[in-house]
Scaffold this motif. Sequence first.
Motif, short mmCIF file in Angstrom:
data_model
loop_
_atom_site.label_atom_id
_atom_site.label_comp_id
_atom_site.label_asym_id
_atom_site.label_seq_id
_atom_site.Cartn_x
_atom_site.Cartn_y
_atom_site.Cartn_z
N GLN A 27 0.84 -1.20 0.00
CA GLN A 27 0.00 0.00 0.00
C GLN A 27 0.87 1.25 0.00
O GLN A 27 1.95 1.27 0.59
CB GLN A 27 -0.91 0.01 1.23
N VAL A 28 0.38 2.25 -0.69
CA VAL A 28 1.06 3.54 -0.74
C VAL A 28 0.06 4.63 -0.38
O VAL A 28 -1.08 4.60 -0.84
CB VAL A 28 1.65 3.82 -2.13
N GLN A 29 0.48 5.57 0.45
CA GLN A 29 -0.36 6.70 0.81
C GLN A 29 0.24 7.96 0.19
O GLN A 29 1.46 8.14 0.16
CB GLN A 29 -0.45 6.86 2.32
N LEU A 30 -0.65 8.82 -0.30
CA LEU A 30 -0.23 10.08 -0.92
C LEU A 30 -0.93 11.23 -0.21
O LEU A 30 -2.15 11.22 -0.06
CB LEU A 30 -0.60 10.09 -2.41
N VAL A 31 -0.16 12.23 0.19
CA VAL A 31 -0.72 13.39 0.88
C VAL A 31 -0.33 14.64 0.11
O VAL A 31 0.85 14.95 -0.03
CB VAL A 31 -0.22 13.48 2.33
N GLU A 32 -1.35 15.34 -0.38
CA GLU A 32 -1.13 16.56 -1.17
C GLU A 32 -1.24 17.80 -0.29
O GLU A 32 -1.94 17.80 0.72
CB GLU A 32 -2.16 16.66 -2.29
N SER A 33 -0.59 18.86 -0.74
CA SER A 33 -0.74 20.16 -0.09
C SER A 33 -0.44 21.25 -1.11
O SER A 33 0.18 20.98 -2.15
CB SER A 33 0.20 20.28 1.11
N GLY A 34 -0.88 22.47 -0.80
CA GLY A 34 -0.50 23.62 -1.61
C GLY A 34 -1.58 24.23 -2.47
O GLY A 34 -1.34 25.22 -3.15
N GLY A 35 -2.77 23.66 -2.48
CA GLY A 35 -3.83 24.25 -3.28
C GLY A 35 -4.33 25.55 -2.66
O GLY A 35 -3.90 25.95 -1.58
N GLY A 36 -5.24 26.20 -3.38
CA GLY A 36 -5.81 27.44 -2.85
C GLY A 36 -6.39 28.30 -3.93
O GLY A 36 -6.60 27.85 -5.07
N LEU A 37 -6.65 29.55 -3.54
CA LEU A 37 -7.24 30.54 -4.45
C LEU A 37 -6.14 31.49 -4.91
O LEU A 37 -5.37 32.01 -4.07
CB LEU A 37 -8.34 31.30 -3.73
N VAL A 38 -6.07 31.73 -6.20
CA VAL A 38 -5.05 32.62 -6.75
C VAL A 38 -5.66 33.41 -7.90
O VAL A 38 -6.58 32.93 -8.57
CB VAL A 38 -3.81 31.82 -7.21
N GLN A 39 -5.16 34.60 -8.10
CA GLN A 39 -5.65 35.42 -9.21
C GLN A 39 -5.05 34.98 -10.53
O GLN A 39 -3.95 34.38 -10.55
CB GLN A 39 -5.30 36.89 -8.96
N PRO A 40 -5.73 35.25 -11.64
CA PRO A 40 -5.14 34.92 -12.95
C PRO A 40 -3.76 35.56 -13.09
O PRO A 40 -3.55 36.71 -12.70
CB PRO A 40 -6.15 35.53 -13.93
N GLY A 41 -2.84 34.78 -13.65
CA GLY A 41 -1.47 35.22 -13.78
C GLY A 41 -0.60 34.89 -12.59
O GLY A 41 0.63 35.04 -12.65
N GLY A 42 -1.20 34.42 -11.53
CA GLY A 42 -0.46 34.09 -10.32
C GLY A 42 0.16 32.71 -10.37
O GLY A 42 0.11 32.01 -11.38
N SER A 43 0.76 32.33 -9.24
CA SER A 43 1.47 31.06 -9.14
C SER A 43 1.06 30.30 -7.90
O SER A 43 0.67 30.91 -6.88
CB SER A 43 2.99 31.30 -9.08
N LEU A 44 1.15 29.00 -7.98
CA LEU A 44 0.97 28.11 -6.84
C LEU A 44 1.94 26.95 -6.99
O LEU A 44 2.32 26.59 -8.11
CB LEU A 44 -0.45 27.54 -6.78
N ARG A 45 2.30 26.35 -5.84
CA ARG A 45 3.14 25.16 -5.87
C ARG A 45 2.45 24.06 -5.09
O ARG A 45 2.15 24.23 -3.90
CB ARG A 45 4.50 25.46 -5.25
#
Length: 121
Positions: A1-19
């Motif tokens: 079994q493998v577990q995956l945990v994501e992080s880093g989403g959110g709200l951003v304006q057009p032209g912006g960046s997220l990781r």
Amino acid sequence: QVQLVESGGGLVQPGGSLRLSCQASGSIFRNNIMGWYRQAPGKQHELVANITRDGIANYADSVKGRFTISRDNAQNTVYLQMNSLKPEDTAVYYCNIDNIHPRNRIPYTYWGRGTQVTVSS
């Protein structure tokens, strides 16, 4: 079994960046491919980008030149740097690993729970 945990989403304006980050844990085979998929409301689940353990990356045409996938093998972590974000990038982003068995070569696929990315002014 493998577990995956994501992080880093959110709200951003057009032209912006997220990781986005995703850390895998559990029984991870040496030969694996990690990646990101997304699903927007009313649209099909689609590959965004994936990357082999050796660093070979593959991108959807819609994100080429804007998104960069990378990974840290020591930490079993994959990253998605998203620049020049557009409203059409709004979706739930899912981390994925194809864990390729060393003997039978069958890929065992696991998914994270997803993280929401919203691009809006």
